[in-house]
Design an enzyme around this catalytic site. Structure first.
Site, PDB file in Angstrom:
ATOM      1  N   GLU A 198     -11.843  -2.369  -8.475  1.00  0.00           N
ATOM      2  CA  GLU A 198     -12.541  -2.791  -7.262  1.00  0.00           C
ATOM      3  C   GLU A 198     -13.670  -1.836  -6.890  1.00  0.00           C
ATOM      4  O   GLU A 198     -14.564  -2.206  -6.128  1.00  0.00           O
ATOM      5  CB  GLU A 198     -11.568  -2.931  -6.088  1.00  0.00           C
ATOM      6  CG  GLU A 198     -11.015  -1.626  -5.545  1.00  0.00           C
ATOM      7  CD  GLU A 198     -10.125  -1.833  -4.337  1.00  0.00           C
ATOM      8  OE1 GLU A 198     -10.604  -1.610  -3.211  1.00  0.00           O
ATOM      9  OE2 GLU A 198      -8.968  -2.234  -4.515  1.00  0.00           O
ATOM     10  N   ASP A 248     -14.174  -7.122  -9.216  1.00  0.00           N
ATOM     11  CA  ASP A 248     -14.501  -7.851  -7.995  1.00  0.00           C
ATOM     12  C   ASP A 248     -15.867  -8.486  -8.219  1.00  0.00           C
ATOM     13  O   ASP A 248     -16.849  -7.789  -8.479  1.00  0.00           O
ATOM     14  CB  ASP A 248     -14.526  -6.869  -6.818  1.00  0.00           C
ATOM     15  CG  ASP A 248     -14.857  -7.498  -5.483  1.00  0.00           C
ATOM     16  OD1 ASP A 248     -15.796  -8.326  -5.425  1.00  0.00           O
ATOM     17  OD2 ASP A 248     -14.212  -7.152  -4.479  1.00  0.00           O
ATOM     18  N   LYS A 250       0.844  -1.192   0.000  1.00  0.00           N
ATOM     19  CA  LYS A 250       0.000   0.000   0.000  1.00  0.00           C
ATOM     20  C   LYS A 250       0.884   1.249   0.000  1.00  0.00           C
ATOM     21  O   LYS A 250       1.887   1.315   0.729  1.00  0.00           O
ATOM     22  CB  LYS A 250      -0.911   0.012   1.222  1.00  0.00           C
ATOM     23  CG  LYS A 250      -1.880  -1.156   1.292  1.00  0.00           C
ATOM     24  CD  LYS A 250      -2.980  -1.052   0.264  1.00  0.00           C
ATOM     25  CE  LYS A 250      -4.021  -2.159   0.433  1.00  0.00           C
ATOM     26  NZ  LYS A 250      -5.165  -2.000  -0.483  1.00  0.00           N
ATOM     27  N   ASP A 264      -0.735  -0.075  -4.389  1.00  0.00           N
ATOM     28  CA  ASP A 264      -2.155   0.286  -4.331  1.00  0.00           C
ATOM     29  C   ASP A 264      -2.291   1.582  -3.552  1.00  0.00           C
ATOM     30  O   ASP A 264      -1.936   1.653  -2.376  1.00  0.00           O
ATOM     31  CB  ASP A 264      -2.937  -0.837  -3.646  1.00  0.00           C
ATOM     32  CG  ASP A 264      -4.442  -0.623  -3.682  1.00  0.00           C
ATOM     33  OD1 ASP A 264      -4.889   0.429  -4.176  1.00  0.00           O
ATOM     34  OD2 ASP A 264      -5.175  -1.515  -3.212  1.00  0.00           O
ATOM     35  N   GLU A 310      -2.186   0.777  -8.601  1.00  0.00           N
ATOM     36  CA  GLU A 310      -3.619   0.499  -8.450  1.00  0.00           C
ATOM     37  C   GLU A 310      -4.367   1.677  -7.850  1.00  0.00           C
ATOM     38  O   GLU A 310      -3.925   2.282  -6.879  1.00  0.00           O
ATOM     39  CB  GLU A 310      -3.777  -0.739  -7.554  1.00  0.00           C
ATOM     40  CG  GLU A 310      -5.194  -1.211  -7.367  1.00  0.00           C
ATOM     41  CD  GLU A 310      -5.245  -2.516  -6.588  1.00  0.00           C
ATOM     42  OE1 GLU A 310      -6.267  -2.748  -5.898  1.00  0.00           O
ATOM     43  OE2 GLU A 310      -4.288  -3.314  -6.662  1.00  0.00           O
ATOM     44  N   HIS A 333      -9.941  -8.308  -7.477  1.00  0.00           N
ATOM     45  CA  HIS A 333      -9.753  -7.771  -6.133  1.00  0.00           C
ATOM     46  C   HIS A 333     -10.389  -8.694  -5.090  1.00  0.00           C
ATOM     47  O   HIS A 333     -11.558  -9.061  -5.189  1.00  0.00           O
ATOM     48  CB  HIS A 333     -10.413  -6.382  -6.073  1.00  0.00           C
ATOM     49  CG  HIS A 333     -10.631  -5.853  -4.683  1.00  0.00           C
ATOM     50  ND1 HIS A 333     -11.862  -5.861  -4.050  1.00  0.00           N
ATOM     51  CD2 HIS A 333      -9.765  -5.296  -3.807  1.00  0.00           C
ATOM     52  CE1 HIS A 333     -11.753  -5.318  -2.848  1.00  0.00           C
ATOM     53  NE2 HIS A 333     -10.491  -4.977  -2.669  1.00  0.00           N
TER      54      HIS A 333
END
Length: 372
Positions: free
Chosen positions: A249, A272, A168, A197, A223, A299
């Site tokens: 997502e 997702d 992240k 992400d 992401e 996701h």
């Protein structure tokens, strides 16, 4: 005709075993909404959907008052027709997360029912492209973790056969993100894939500032750098970045994915299955991406997505975040590969006793054919 005669729904609240943070939120719990459908011959299928802590009762209300009564009497064999009917019946509230999450619980239950009636596992029913897929782990890449903790988790994952880790990003300073990614790259080597992400946390200018740093560390994808509705911003960013931009997502229909794909606003799609409205629309997105020579890397929901990524040829990764271990048998995996379940239907081995014990009080209800 496999007429649907009965359906029931309930919710189980699953608290993460580790702290999960990103640039905009913490994962409080997984409100897991289950739907069980039964046809006139007594065959059953169970599907599910989820939230990350808010909205579960709203999903249940839409199922109870709108979708499941509409489902009664319909032909469970005609999944596409049912999906389109339920979507149109709720068109005044579509496209949006509550509707898509509720529709996904029904759609996945119908696919599970089809699998049980045919004796086929989902990955074969939906295409049968392969029997296993490489995994990358997100579980040790949360934003609150130090560079040392990130490295420790990635090394452990590599030793278990994982081919990559997601980290992240979105720290206040670019240098903080660089320090985290640089530590992992230095410790894991050039052959280990690192994904990032940002969870929609950046302005277009701030995301562009980070592109040279991501290119320096040979990052696999960038992401959700921008808000999900900023298609133009993602298009400009992708045009200036050698790192693929990944989105999906936070998109809730095949049409939203079409906007991203046809305008060149992403390099990887991440549909997702719960948030896009079920297996039926997920496959539409996967094949749309394939037709455009693009990968789909879904996701979350690894226990369900493992079958879908093995069903299609353009899904190179499965995201590893364990969440169902309290209520289901562990997903099959070996040497960093996720194995497509061979059991009929979704192939998830649910623990019925634990599901009953962990059902949220007052959440369960049943709808039968002929219910007013």
């Amino acid at each position: 005709m496999a007429r649907v005669t009965r359906a029931r729904a309930f919710m189980v609240d699953l608290v993460p075993k580790v702290r999960r943070t990103d640039a905009i939120q913490s994962f409080k719990s997984q409100e897991t909404i289950f739907v069980v459908v039964e046809d006139a011959e007594g065959a059953r299928g169970m599907g599910y959907s989820y939230t990350i802590g808010d909205g579960g009762p709203s999903v249940l209300a839409l199922l109870q008052h709108t979708l499941l009564p509409r489902l009664m009497g319909q032909d469970a064999d005609r999944i596409e027709a049912v999906w389109r009917d339920l979507l149109f019946h709720t068109h005044a509230t579509a496209v949006g997360p509550i509707m898509s999450l509720a529709l996904a619980a029904v759609d996945t239950a119908l696919w599970d029912l089809r699998g049980h009636k045919t004796g086929l596992p989902l990955h074969v029913l939906a295409g049968g492209a392969k029997a296993e897929v490489p995994m990358y782990t997100t579980e040790g890449g949360w934003l609150h973790l130090s560079p040392e903790a990130l490295v420790e988790d990635a090394l452990a994952a590599q030793a278990q056969g994982f081919r990559g880790s997601k980290v992240k990003i979105g720290k206040p300073a670019l240098s903080e993100d660089a320090a985290r990614l640089g530590a992992v790259r230095a410790a894991l080597g050039d052959s280990y894939e690192i994904m990032t992400d940002a969870n929609q946390s950046m302005t277009a200018a701030e995301a562009l500032r980070r592109v040279p740093m991501l290119e320096q560390f040979n990052i696999g994808w960038f992401e959700e750098p921008l808000p999900a509705d900023d298609i133009a911003g993602h298009r400009r960013l992708q045009a200036l970045s050698r790192v693929p931009v990944a989105v999906g997502e936070s998109l809730y229909s095949p049409g939203q994915f079409a906007d991203y794909i046809t305008t060149g606003a992403c390099g990887i799609v991440q549909a997702d299955v719960a948030r896009v409205g079920g297996i039926t629309p997920w496959l539409k997105v996967a094949h749309m991406a394939e037709a455009c020579n693009m990968a789909i890397c879904p996701h979350f929901l690894m226990e369900l997505h493992v079958s879908l990524v093995c069903a299609v040829p353009n899904a190179p990764w499965l995201e590893y975040i364990p969440q169902l271990e309290d209520i289901a048998a562990p997903m099959g995996r070996a040497d960093g590969m996720a194995l497509a379940p061979q059991a009929a239907g979704l192939g998830i081995e649910w623990d019925d006793d634990r599901l009953r014990a962990q059902t949220v009080a007052g959440s369960a209800f049943e709808i039968t054919e002929g219910t007013p």
